[in-house]
Design a protein around this motif. Structure first.
Motif, mmCIF file in Angstrom:
data_model
loop_
_atom_site.group_PDB
_atom_site.id
_atom_site.type_symbol
_atom_site.label_atom_id
_atom_site.label_comp_id
_atom_site.label_asym_id
_atom_site.label_seq_id
_atom_site.Cartn_x
_atom_site.Cartn_y
_atom_site.Cartn_z
ATOM 1 N N ASP A 87 -5.460 -6.490 -49.783
ATOM 2 C CA ASP A 87 -6.818 -6.928 -50.778
ATOM 3 C C ASP A 87 -7.898 -6.316 -50.265
ATOM 4 O OD1 ASP A 87 -5.008 -10.066 -51.114
ATOM 5 O OD2 ASP A 87 -4.612 -8.166 -51.970
ATOM 6 N N PHE A 88 -8.329 -6.311 -49.007
ATOM 7 C CA PHE A 88 -9.592 -6.124 -48.466
ATOM 8 C C PHE A 88 -9.555 -4.825 -47.359
ATOM 9 C CE2 PHE A 88 -9.546 -10.378 -49.844
ATOM 10 C CZ PHE A 88 -11.141 -10.293 -50.547
ATOM 11 N N TRP A 89 -10.554 -4.035 -47.651
ATOM 12 C CA TRP A 89 -10.705 -3.053 -46.611
ATOM 13 C C TRP A 89 -11.421 -3.912 -45.478
ATOM 14 C CZ3 TRP A 89 -9.880 2.038 -44.899
ATOM 15 C CH2 TRP A 89 -10.695 2.365 -43.982
ATOM 16 N N THR A 90 -10.945 -3.599 -44.098
ATOM 17 C CA THR A 90 -11.478 -4.055 -43.091
ATOM 18 C C THR A 90 -11.836 -3.191 -41.833
ATOM 19 O OG1 THR A 90 -9.579 -4.837 -42.066
ATOM 20 C CG2 THR A 90 -10.769 -6.431 -43.455
ATOM 21 N N GLY A 91 -11.010 -1.920 -42.046
ATOM 22 C CA GLY A 91 -11.385 -0.861 -40.815
ATOM 23 C C GLY A 91 -10.483 -1.211 -39.757
ATOM 24 N N SER A 92 -9.539 -2.265 -39.966
ATOM 25 C CA SER A 92 -8.431 -2.352 -38.836
ATOM 26 C C SER A 92 -7.309 -2.763 -39.032
ATOM 27 C CB SER A 92 -9.298 -3.366 -37.806
ATOM 28 O OG SER A 92 -8.429 -3.589 -36.639
ATOM 29 N N GLY A 93 -6.407 -3.031 -38.377
ATOM 30 C CA GLY A 93 -4.946 -3.430 -38.923
ATOM 31 C C GLY A 93 -4.231 -2.108 -39.445
ATOM 32 N N PRO A 94 -2.722 -2.344 -39.283
ATOM 33 C CA PRO A 94 -1.870 -1.363 -39.485
ATOM 34 C C PRO A 94 -2.180 -0.710 -40.855
ATOM 35 C CG PRO A 94 -0.739 -3.626 -39.951
ATOM 36 C CD PRO A 94 -2.189 -3.814 -39.100
ATOM 37 N N GLU A 95 -2.871 -1.433 -41.964
ATOM 38 C CA GLU A 95 -2.904 -0.748 -43.269
ATOM 39 C C GLU A 95 -4.395 -0.592 -43.542
ATOM 40 O OE1 GLU A 95 -0.931 -3.031 -46.240
ATOM 41 O OE2 GLU A 95 1.005 -1.974 -45.790
ATOM 42 N N SER A 96 -5.566 -0.806 -42.496
ATOM 43 C CA SER A 96 -6.758 -0.637 -42.619
ATOM 44 C C SER A 96 -7.293 -1.857 -43.606
ATOM 45 C CB SER A 96 -7.239 0.597 -42.801
ATOM 46 O OG SER A 96 -6.927 1.394 -42.046
ATOM 47 N N GLY A 97 -6.726 -3.052 -43.566
ATOM 48 C CA GLY A 97 -7.226 -4.052 -44.390
ATOM 49 C C GLY A 97 -6.271 -5.356 -44.302
ATOM 50 N N THR A 156 -13.957 -18.308 -44.285
ATOM 51 C CA THR A 156 -12.847 -17.761 -44.663
ATOM 52 C C THR A 156 -12.420 -16.581 -43.863
ATOM 53 O OG1 THR A 156 -13.019 -18.880 -46.842
ATOM 54 C CG2 THR A 156 -11.440 -16.937 -46.591
ATOM 55 N N ILE A 157 -11.143 -16.602 -43.538
ATOM 56 C CA ILE A 157 -10.650 -15.255 -42.565
ATOM 57 C C ILE A 157 -10.128 -14.406 -43.413
ATOM 58 C CG2 ILE A 157 -9.261 -14.679 -40.695
ATOM 59 C CD1 ILE A 157 -11.624 -16.443 -39.718
ATOM 60 N N ILE A 158 -10.201 -13.065 -43.018
ATOM 61 C CA ILE A 158 -9.397 -11.998 -43.641
ATOM 62 C C ILE A 158 -8.197 -11.679 -42.651
ATOM 63 C CG2 ILE A 158 -9.289 -9.707 -44.496
ATOM 64 C CD1 ILE A 158 -12.019 -9.783 -44.979
ATOM 65 N N ILE A 159 -7.003 -11.913 -43.167
ATOM 66 C CA ILE A 159 -6.035 -11.726 -41.865
ATOM 67 C C ILE A 159 -5.510 -9.920 -42.067
ATOM 68 C CG2 ILE A 159 -3.559 -12.517 -41.150
ATOM 69 C CD1 ILE A 159 -4.145 -15.151 -42.185
ATOM 70 N N ASP A 160 -5.855 -9.477 -41.025
ATOM 71 C CA ASP A 160 -5.353 -8.026 -41.180
ATOM 72 C C ASP A 160 -4.540 -7.793 -39.961
ATOM 73 O OD1 ASP A 160 -6.791 -7.827 -38.786
ATOM 74 O OD2 ASP A 160 -8.588 -6.622 -39.601
ATOM 75 N N ASN A 209 -4.845 -7.603 -36.960
ATOM 76 C CA ASN A 209 -5.272 -7.176 -35.548
ATOM 77 C C ASN A 209 -6.689 -7.873 -35.398
ATOM 78 O OD1 ASN A 209 -5.879 -5.877 -33.332
ATOM 79 N ND2 ASN A 209 -6.486 -3.746 -34.172
ATOM 80 N N LEU A 210 -7.684 -7.547 -36.335
ATOM 81 C CA LEU A 210 -9.161 -7.886 -36.136
ATOM 82 C C LEU A 210 -9.333 -9.456 -36.650
ATOM 83 C CD1 LEU A 210 -12.188 -7.128 -35.081
ATOM 84 C CD2 LEU A 210 -12.415 -6.305 -37.365
ATOM 85 N N ASN A 211 -8.774 -9.511 -37.658
ATOM 86 C CA ASN A 211 -9.067 -11.067 -38.288
ATOM 87 C C ASN A 211 -10.578 -11.311 -38.457
ATOM 88 O OD1 ASN A 211 -6.483 -11.408 -38.665
ATOM 89 N ND2 ASN A 211 -5.951 -12.523 -36.786
ATOM 90 N N PRO A 212 -11.491 -10.652 -39.299
ATOM 91 C CA PRO A 212 -12.667 -10.943 -39.588
ATOM 92 C C PRO A 212 -13.024 -11.999 -40.417
ATOM 93 C CG PRO A 212 -12.166 -8.740 -40.778
ATOM 94 C CD PRO A 212 -10.937 -9.288 -39.977
ATOM 95 N N TYR A 213 -14.379 -12.334 -40.812
ATOM 96 C CA TYR A 213 -14.747 -13.489 -41.479
ATOM 97 C C TYR A 213 -14.831 -12.608 -42.940
ATOM 98 C CZ TYR A 213 -15.519 -16.773 -37.924
ATOM 99 O OH TYR A 213 -15.233 -17.602 -36.900
ATOM 100 N N LEU A 214 -14.748 -13.120 -44.223
ATOM 101 C CA LEU A 214 -14.646 -12.632 -45.474
ATOM 102 C C LEU A 214 -16.168 -12.572 -45.656
ATOM 103 C CD1 LEU A 214 -13.844 -12.031 -48.286
ATOM 104 C CD2 LEU A 214 -13.847 -14.377 -48.885
ATOM 105 N N ARG A 215 -17.151 -13.225 -45.011
ATOM 106 C CA ARG A 215 -18.647 -13.489 -45.199
ATOM 107 C C ARG A 215 -19.180 -12.040 -44.897
ATOM 108 N NH1 ARG A 215 -18.368 -17.291 -40.824
ATOM 109 N NH2 ARG A 215 -18.921 -16.425 -38.937
ATOM 110 N N ASP A 216 -18.533 -11.313 -44.026
ATOM 111 C CA ASP A 216 -18.990 -9.992 -43.387
ATOM 112 C C ASP A 216 -18.709 -8.800 -44.560
ATOM 113 O OD1 ASP A 216 -19.920 -11.264 -41.257
ATOM 114 O OD2 ASP A 216 -18.144 -10.864 -40.099
#
Length: 930
Positions: A795-805, A817-821, A823-830
């Motif tokens: 759903d989101f590009w995060t630059g990390s994780g097995p599918e880069s999102g 709100t967390i983006i579960i990717d 690996n990194l698990n950053p915040y949606l607000r970023d």
């Protein structure tokens, strides 16, 4: 970005995009561009007469725009687009593994690529392959190169082959020495690093034409008649301002003639080149106070040597006393031998009382000796002889007697019970005598000096203890039998005026208070308790209130001065753009060499602060400041040659800035920008053709798409208006207004517009294939999603994780709100503006971009695409799906207002789904790469 092709071919394609392939029949043997070749003959682009057959290309691994000559390949540009390599048309790079080494990177004239170890712009001579030979004569010293000013330092600074060939005003001053006497003429000077021939380092000569005239030269009275006037010339031979002084080598000695008898006194001498008044040239007078006494005067019997012959009253005086022969010279005469004379004749005396004139030791009252002779002529032998021994009674046997009982004898043998000394102070105590050492006993005077302790041999050293802390001053001591008041038995104190300063104290006893608290410490300077640079701060951290500082003449502002030799550096100091920290209290002081704005992070030679070369203190060599993107070595002031004062990127080296909105984000970059001198213009990213990450469609054309939504500033710049330029997205215009904006941008940049002038319709030629239009346009639905996904299937590009999102953990307005990717698990607000972090539209490019460098594809405002709302996504065509152009258009992503959604990329739809487009939307333009 997978592929970059910077070629003249690409620029030619862009210039000819006004011509559509539909204008020509599809016949590979036809020469459409009339350049003499058809596609059948190998023409790489038969729509552009400037592009013929295959060209030579070179791999550019370090992306500096210059390729490795060993990787030459001949091909059409279109044949290389699917390659993962980067190709360029220039194959002159000598080191394609280093983006900082390429043709023209240095100051060498006629050189291509050199090895510049000291970073002064000039390369190492005889450098190893693959480098070219440079002209730097010392590539380990940045202060030595062909453009350097020569100075007097023992180095060949300008690589001229000559050392210290410098004669400027900063070189030493030398003075001419034409007569070679070692002394220079103050009127004849020159500057040079070393003394030229016939020049010296002093200006002391008073006549540089005569080597015999110089400081410290011998002074001469008779210099000769140099000017031919018949008289001897008086010359100042030693340059002391006086001629013919009395130190001259040939000076004459003159003698005072006080009695004016023509004869001088040998005891009154004057040295002068000329005869002084009252003097003569002889010292023959024996009495210069009597003018009747002189050599040759008449001798008379008057008790004087009248004729200065050293004899007195010689001749036959008429009256004289009687004198008696004293043959033994003892002062007493023989009555039997006498004569008369004015004065005592030699060997005579005025008495005749000697009893033996043959022995000088025998005469009246002579000392009597123990020799069995009557030495004193008194008729007695050896009576009271002067060489008889006196012995004193020694009752206690300590070798010292007392004078109450004596024994006088001509015998030399000491009698038993006697001593030759009479100085015993207690002849009843053998432990008291003058020859015994004095001891520190209060009641016994061992050496008989009248004091019981004076000069005692067992004294102890005591030290003054002025501050009464039990430790004495080693430089102020006294030797006594017992400690006087205010003295102690040690000299360990280093400050005897302060009882708080003592030796042997623990290390933490040393305070930052303006004084040495532990004697083991050396000085205030070594402790950092002196403000050496006068900035009000000391190096140590204050342990006392500044008002309690020991030195009342200095009240420090604080401690922790990191450089007490620089008055600009102290805690809280204002930062200068000089490549080092001034503020010692900066949290990053111990972790990095300078503030972020003063470091060249991307190595392009530019820093973010305003650079002043005169105050730059860092060892890092920089060219300038005001770098608006210090994460990209392609972005700096003057990167675009046509805009020398603009901080920009010019990756294609065409002199024009690639990006218009540089500086709005630390990570912001683009592939090119449309520059408007009066205001903001849009920036674009290159998107390579490819298959949808979910495998639903394929895009066969590369295209550019805007890095951000169209902003208010862009609209006012391109369309004209009075609104204040800013970077807020233009959030309220209808579809026709967005298309009119695209048309105007095409016209301004020389491309054919894609839409009718009213903006409501696509031009017929592009109705079913808008991507065939050469101008600026709205992206197709498929292009928008392909660019937004940027390679991820999540759903989101995060630059990390097995599918880069990843996907969000929940779908609510939660700031955390967390983006579960995975690996990194950053915040949606970023990554997105949504109802969890704002209720109004935000300026573009403030959050993280996606994988293609596009901002705000998640959240902020909805964006128009070109497809008709009634079309299906994707359309039935697998390649280049196009939804046509009906009455309404799709808008992608969601707004970030009070009812904004949590935005993501659900399967088959992009960033919040597709909404009917009528009003209240923004846009992001695209352009096909042909």
């Amino acid at each position: 970005m997978i592929f970059i092709l910077v070629t003249a071919f690409q620029m030619a394609c862009i210039q000819d995009l006004t011509r559509s392939p539909t204008d020509f029949p599809d016949n590979p043997r036809d020469d459409y561009d009339q350049d003499g070749l058809s596609e059948f003959d190998g023409d790489c682009d038969d729509l552009n007469a400037n592009i013929l057959g295959p060209s030579l290309w070179y791999v550019d691994d370090d992306r500096d725009g210059f390729g490795d000559p060993s990787t030459e390949v001949e091909a059409c540009a279109s044949e290389l687009r699917e390659s993962t390599q980067i190709y360029v048309a220039d194959g002159t790079d000598c080191d394609d593994s280093n983006s900082l080494v390429y043709p023209g990177f240095n100051n060498e004239v006629g050189q291509v690529c050199v090895l510049d170890l000291d970073g002064d712009g000039f390369g190492q001579p005889d450098a190893p392959a693959p480098y070219d030979s440079g002209t730097d004569c010392d590539d380990t010293n940045p202060n030595v190169h062909p453009d350097m000013q020569e100075i007097c330092d023992g180095l060949d600074n300008n690589c001229s082959g000559e050392i210290d060939d410098y004669s400027g005003e900063n070189a030493p001053l030398w003075y001419g020495d034409s007569d070679g006497d070692g002394y220079g003429d103050p009127e004849v000077t020159t500057h040079a690093c070393e003394a030229p021939p016939l020049y010296v380092d002093n200006a002391f000569d008073c006549d540089d034409s005569n080597p015999s005239i110089r400081p410290n030269a011998p002074e001469v009275c008779n210099d000769g008649d140099l000017d031919g006037d018949g008289f001897d010339d008086a010359i100042d031979n030693n340059c002391n301002g006086v001629a013919d002084e009395n130190s001259a080598l040939d000076v004459v000695v003159w003698f005072a003639d006080a009695d004016n008898d023509g004869f001088g006194s040998p005891s009154s001498v004057v040295y002068a080149c000329e005869l002084p008044e009252g003097h003569v040239d002889n010292p023959d007078d024996c009495n210069d106070n009597n003018m009747s006494v002189f050599p040759g005067a008449e001798e008379i019997c008057n008790g004087l040597d009248d004729d200065c012959d050293t004899e007195f009253d010689e001749g036959s005086p008429t009256f004289s006393p009687t004198w008696y022969l004293d043959s033994d010279g003892d002062g007493f005469g023989d009555a039997n031998v006498s004569q008369q004379s004015c004065y005592v004749p030699s060997g005579y005396v005025g008495n005749f009382s000697d009893c033996d004139d043959s022995v000088a030791e025998i005469y009246p009252n002579a000392p009597e000796y123990c020799d069995n002779i009557d030495n004193d002529c008194d008729g007695s032998i050896d009576d009271n002889a002067v060489d008889s021994s006196v012995f004193y009674i020694d009752n206690d046997g300590d070798g010292r007697g007392e004078p109450s009982q004596t024994l006088i004898s001509c015998s030399t043998i000491l009698p038993s019970g006697y001593s030759a000394y009479d100085d015993d102070c207690d002849d009843s105590d053998p432990n008291r005598a003058p020859n015994l050492p004095e001891l520190c006993t209060d009641t016994v005077d061992e050496n008989c000096d009248g004091d019981t302790t004076f000069a005692a041999v067992d004294l102890q050293t005591f030290y003054a203890d002025s501050d009464a802390d039990g430790y004495g001053n080693a430089s102020l001591s006294i030797d006594f039998c017992s400690p006087p008041p205010g003295y102690v038995d040690n000299g360990d104190d280093c400050n005897d005026t302060d009882s708080d300063v003592q030796p042997f104290m623990p290390e933490d006893a040393e305070l930052c208070n303006g004084k040495v608290d532990r004697c083991e410490n050396l000085s205030l300077e070594s402790l950092g308790e002196v403000d050496l640079d006068g900035d009000g701060y000391v190096a140590c951290e204050l342990d006392v209130d500044p008002l309690l500082w020991e030195d009342s003449s200095i009240i420090p502002l604080g401690g922790g001065d990191c450089d007490d030799g620089n008055a600009d550096r102290y805690p809280g100091a204002t930062e200068l753009c000089n490549g080092i920290f001034e503020d010692c209290a900066n949290v990053n002081y111990d972790f990095q060499p300078a503030p972020d704005l003063e470091m060249d992070d991307d190595g392009d030679g530019f820093v973010e602060c305003t650079y002043y070369a005169s105050v730059w203190a860092s060892s890092t060599v920089v060219s300038g400041g005001d770098d608006c993107d210090d994460s990209s070595d392609l972005t700096y002031v003057g990167a675009a040659a046509n805009y020398p004062n603009l901080c920009a990127q010019d990756a294609d080296f065409d002199g024009e800035p690639d990006c218009n909105l540089t500086g709005i984000s630390q990570d912001y970059s683009c592939d090119y920008g449309v520059i408007y001198p009066a205001g903001d213009g849009p920036d674009f990213r290159f998107i390579p053709a490819g298959v949808d990450p979910l495998g639903r469609y394929e895009l066969t054309r590369d295209f550019y798409i805007m890095t951000t939504e169209v902003t208010v500033g862009m609209k006012e710049t391109v369309m004209g208006g009075t609104d204040v330029y800013n970077q807020l997205p233009n959030d309220f215009w209808q579809i026709y207004a967005a298309r009119q904006f695209a048309n105007q941008l095409s016209v301004d940049t020389g491309f054919e517009p894609c839409y009718e002038s009213d903006g409501w319709s696509v031009k017929p030629a592009y109705l079913y294939d808008i991507a065939a239009c050469p101008g600026y346009r709205l992206a197709t639905d498929a292009e928008w999603e392909y660019a937004a996904r940027s390679g991820t299937t999540s759903d989101f590009w995060t630059g990390s994780g097995p599918e880069s999102g990843g996907t969000t953990a929940e779908q609510g307005c939660d700031y955390d709100t967390i983006i579960i990717d995975g690996n990194l698990n950053p915040y949606l607000r970023d990554y997105a503006w949504f109802c969890g972090n704002t209720n109004v539209y935000q300026p573009v490019a403030q959050l993280q971009p996606n994988g293609f460098g596009l901002y705000d594809v998640h959240g902020n405002i909805t964006e128009f695409v070109n497809d008709d709302w009634s079309s299906q996504f994707p359309t039935g065509n697998f390649q280049n799906p196009n939804g046509g152009n009906g009455g309404g258009n799709i808008a992608r992503t969601t707004g970030a207002g009070s009812n904004g959604w949590v935005v993501q990329v659900p399967t088959a739809l992009v960033v919040g789904g597709r909404t009917a487009g009528c009003c209240g939307h923004g846009s992001r333009l695209a352009r096909t790469v042909f």
